[in-house]
Scaffold this active site. Structure first.
Site, PDB file in Angstrom:
ATOM      1  N   ARG A  18      33.187  36.193  57.162  1.00  0.00           N
ATOM      2  CA  ARG A  18      32.530  34.881  57.161  1.00  0.00           C
ATOM      3  C   ARG A  18      32.239  34.363  55.747  1.00  0.00           C
ATOM      4  O   ARG A  18      31.940  33.201  55.567  1.00  0.00           O
ATOM      5  CB  ARG A  18      31.229  34.960  57.989  1.00  0.00           C
ATOM      6  CG  ARG A  18      31.496  35.090  59.485  1.00  0.00           C
ATOM      7  CD  ARG A  18      30.269  35.558  60.260  1.00  0.00           C
ATOM      8  NE  ARG A  18      30.083  37.009  60.184  1.00  0.00           N
ATOM      9  CZ  ARG A  18      29.110  37.678  60.806  1.00  0.00           C
ATOM     10  NH1 ARG A  18      28.214  37.013  61.532  1.00  0.00           N
ATOM     11  NH2 ARG A  18      29.021  38.998  60.698  1.00  0.00           N
ATOM     12  N   GLN A  76      35.546  54.860  56.208  1.00  0.00           N
ATOM     13  CA  GLN A  76      35.728  54.423  57.601  1.00  0.00           C
ATOM     14  C   GLN A  76      36.991  53.562  57.639  1.00  0.00           C
ATOM     15  O   GLN A  76      37.004  52.442  57.138  1.00  0.00           O
ATOM     16  CB  GLN A  76      34.526  53.606  58.085  1.00  0.00           C
ATOM     17  CG  GLN A  76      34.643  53.200  59.550  1.00  0.00           C
ATOM     18  CD  GLN A  76      33.724  52.043  59.920  1.00  0.00           C
ATOM     19  OE1 GLN A  76      33.173  51.369  59.061  1.00  0.00           O
ATOM     20  NE2 GLN A  76      33.572  51.813  61.205  1.00  0.00           N
ATOM     21  N   LYS A 354      27.043  34.590  14.372  1.00  0.00           N
ATOM     22  CA  LYS A 354      27.720  35.729  15.002  1.00  0.00           C
ATOM     23  C   LYS A 354      27.584  36.935  14.102  1.00  0.00           C
ATOM     24  O   LYS A 354      27.880  36.830  12.913  1.00  0.00           O
ATOM     25  CB  LYS A 354      29.200  35.399  15.228  1.00  0.00           C
ATOM     26  CG  LYS A 354      29.922  36.418  16.087  1.00  0.00           C
ATOM     27  CD  LYS A 354      31.312  36.760  15.568  1.00  0.00           C
ATOM     28  CE  LYS A 354      31.245  37.757  14.452  1.00  0.00           C
ATOM     29  NZ  LYS A 354      32.547  38.186  13.947  1.00  0.00           N
ATOM     30  N   TYR A 390      37.185  34.788   8.625  1.00  0.00           N
ATOM     31  CA  TYR A 390      38.418  35.255   9.289  1.00  0.00           C
ATOM     32  C   TYR A 390      39.619  34.727   8.526  1.00  0.00           C
ATOM     33  O   TYR A 390      39.722  33.514   8.272  1.00  0.00           O
ATOM     34  CB  TYR A 390      38.409  34.720  10.730  1.00  0.00           C
ATOM     35  CG  TYR A 390      39.555  35.189  11.598  1.00  0.00           C
ATOM     36  CD1 TYR A 390      39.892  36.532  11.680  1.00  0.00           C
ATOM     37  CD2 TYR A 390      40.292  34.268  12.341  1.00  0.00           C
ATOM     38  CE1 TYR A 390      40.928  36.946  12.490  1.00  0.00           C
ATOM     39  CE2 TYR A 390      41.334  34.679  13.154  1.00  0.00           C
ATOM     40  CZ  TYR A 390      41.653  36.025  13.224  1.00  0.00           C
ATOM     41  OH  TYR A 390      42.678  36.435  14.026  1.00  0.00           O
TER      42      TYR A 390
END
Ligand code: UD1
Ligand code: MG
Length: 483
Positions: A18, A76, A354, A390
């Site tokens: 459901r 099961q 950061k 970077y």
């Protein structure tokens, strides 16, 4: 009876059709945790000798969640109903004499309620004790059909209710306490007499009652504890209740929460006295907030550690960062992971950080990116300062000392170092070390050409064709105003 006789069985093999989801039902989340984890946490203080989770649909994924919580799993396959699930669990229950059985999709049940259920079971010397609740809208649930005021004749699933049973509003939570030696023979008599051809654990109740065994039903102190998550709407409702309980716990501990229903707080979050949380805030993960802090509207903090008297102005995002006492950030600051802002530091609007350390009393108030930077105390980082950390391959550090003044719009090309007390001229592109107390200036020298603009305008005017005269304006002339 000691806990040595107790087993916990959580039925978690079903798909949850459901929900219309590719994720197994018990792995959906409510109140900040998976459903199955919420249940295991509620059961943990019962100190049962065996904790068994019946898995089937997405068995490996469910097992990966529950095994670290020290539960055994039994498979099961196929899933032939809740009664079949219990039969499959049998061999894992060892020498336990009684079992608390819980469906994996009703996670709001509280430890105290389970303890009371077990106590009622022992006290009544029962074969089965059902946790029930009286709901204003019982639809979707099995109903408890009473034999007497205290005992139960049967549980009837909604699809099998007779006309006169439709008015019953006492529902089955599917949380039970069973005396196992009585349950097994009763369960063996159950037949899959329903449209799904499943073995229902609920039918064992009628079988026990028919044998003359005592079956009790204990009404949950808070009816919301029995809510099951069969649909997305159920999940949202259960999540809402968990969140409300968490907010109430924090308010009880001295935290002010404005318009509490708009604030979302994960279960492990803590906050100190007199901290104020404004509307629309989210506090996630392992966020820890000190005393007398203010978290203003629209801010999202996850795994953030805040000291005392910290102010988070509106609309900040903070991930896995530490903000010491009296730090102020925002509005509109973004702290990506692994920053440490030391006491009294200030980070202003549209500043992104950061993996940076901002020293005591240092300010970066406007429009900056500071990544992989270590900044000392009482420095001032001008508007628009960028650390170019970077190079397309690797990240590089920037080191800025104490009492440094970085002029606006400076770019610091890492790796680079600025010594204590140094100045950086506005608009500089710094690529080399700036010594302590020195000035780093790296920009084109200004040249002024007197009269250049006026001369230019004259030249342009001379080359321009004279404008054609256009039609007279139709606008009426302004009439003189009377004095
Ligand atoms: C069940 C009860 C119902 C009760 C309701 C409360 C039955 C037949 N009905 O209905 O009386 O009011 O819970 O929430 O028990 N499961 C297995 N293996 C299976 C089938 C189910 O492990 O073969 C697990 C499911 O993963 C789930 C739990 O059993 O966690 C209950 O199953 P679900 O399908 O949700 O039963 P309900 O229709 O809610
Ligand atoms: Mg259910």
């Amino acid at each position: 009876m000691s806990n040595n006789d107790l087993a916990i069985v959580i039925l978690a093999a079903g798909k949850g059709t459901r929900l219309k989801s590719s994720l197994a039902k018990v792995l959906h989340r409510a109140g900040g945790r998976t459903l199955v984890e919420q249940l295991m946490r509620a059961c943990e203080p019962l100190k049962a000798r065996e904790k068994v989770v019946v898995v089937g649909h997405q068995a490996e994924r469910v097992a990966a969640v529950v095994q670290p919580l020290t539960a055994l799993t039994v498979l099961q396959q196929p899933q032939n109903g809740t009664g079949h699930a219990m039969q499959v669990a049998k061999r894992a229950l060892g020498r336990a004499k009684i079992a608390v059985v819980l469906p994996g999709d009703a996670p709001l049940v509280r430890t105290e309620t389970l303890k009371a259920l077990i106590a009622a079971h022992h006290h009544g010397n029962a074969a089965a004790t059902i946790l029930s609740a009286v709901l204003a809208d019982p639809s979707g649930y099995g109903r408890v059909v009473r034999k007497s005021e205290t005992t139960v004749a049967a549980i009837v699933e909604e699809s099998q209710l007779t006309a006169d049973q439709r008015d019953i509003n006492e529902v089955n939570s599917a949380i039970y306490c069973f005396t196992l030696e009585k349950l097994w023979p009763a369960l063996a008599q159950v037949k899959p007499n329903n449209k799904h051809r499943e073995l229902y654990l609920t039918d064992a109740i009628a079988a026990l009652s028919a044998k003359g065994e005592t079956v009790l039903a204990q009404v949950a102190p808070d009816s919301r504890e029995v809510l099951g998550c069969n649909t997305r709407a159920d999940l949202a409702e259960v999540d809402r209740v968990f969140r409300e309980w968490k907010r109430n716990a924090l308010m009880d501990a001295g935290v002010t929460i404005q318009l509490p229903e708009t604030v979302l707080i994960d279960p492990d979050v803590v906050a100190g006295e007199d901290t104020v949380i404004e509307p629309g805030v989210q506090l996630l993960g392992k966020t820890k907030i000190g005393a007398r802090c203010t978290i203003r509207t629209g801010s999202v903090l996850s795994d953030a550690i805040l000291g005392d008297e910290v102010t988070v102005e509106p609309h900040c995002v903070v991930e896995h960062s530490r903000l010491d006492d009296r730090v102020v950030i925002g509005p509109f600051a973004r702290l990506r992971p692994d920053n440490h802002l030391k006491a009294g530091a200030r980070i202003g609007n549209f500043v992104e950080l950061k993996k940076s350390t901002i020293g005591e009393g240092t300010k970066a108030m406007h429009l900056s990116y500071l990544g992989d930077a270590k900044i000392g105390t009482k420095s001032n980082i001008g508007a628009g300062t960028i650390t170019c950390n970077y190079d397309g391959f690797r990240k590089h550090p920037t080191s800025i000392g104490n009492k440094v003044f970085i002029g606006s719009d400076a770019t610091l090309v890492a790796p680079v170092r600025v010594g204590d007390g140094a100045y950086i001229a506005a608009g500089s592109t710094i690529t080399e070390t700036v010594p302590a107390d020195g000035l780093g200036i790296a920009r084109g020298r200004q040249v002024n050409k007197p009269g250049w603009a006026a001369k230019k305008r004259r030249e342009l005017a001379a080359t321009e064709k004279p404008k054609k005269t256009t039609k007279k304006s139709k606008r009426p002339k302004a009439t003189k105003r009377r004095k």
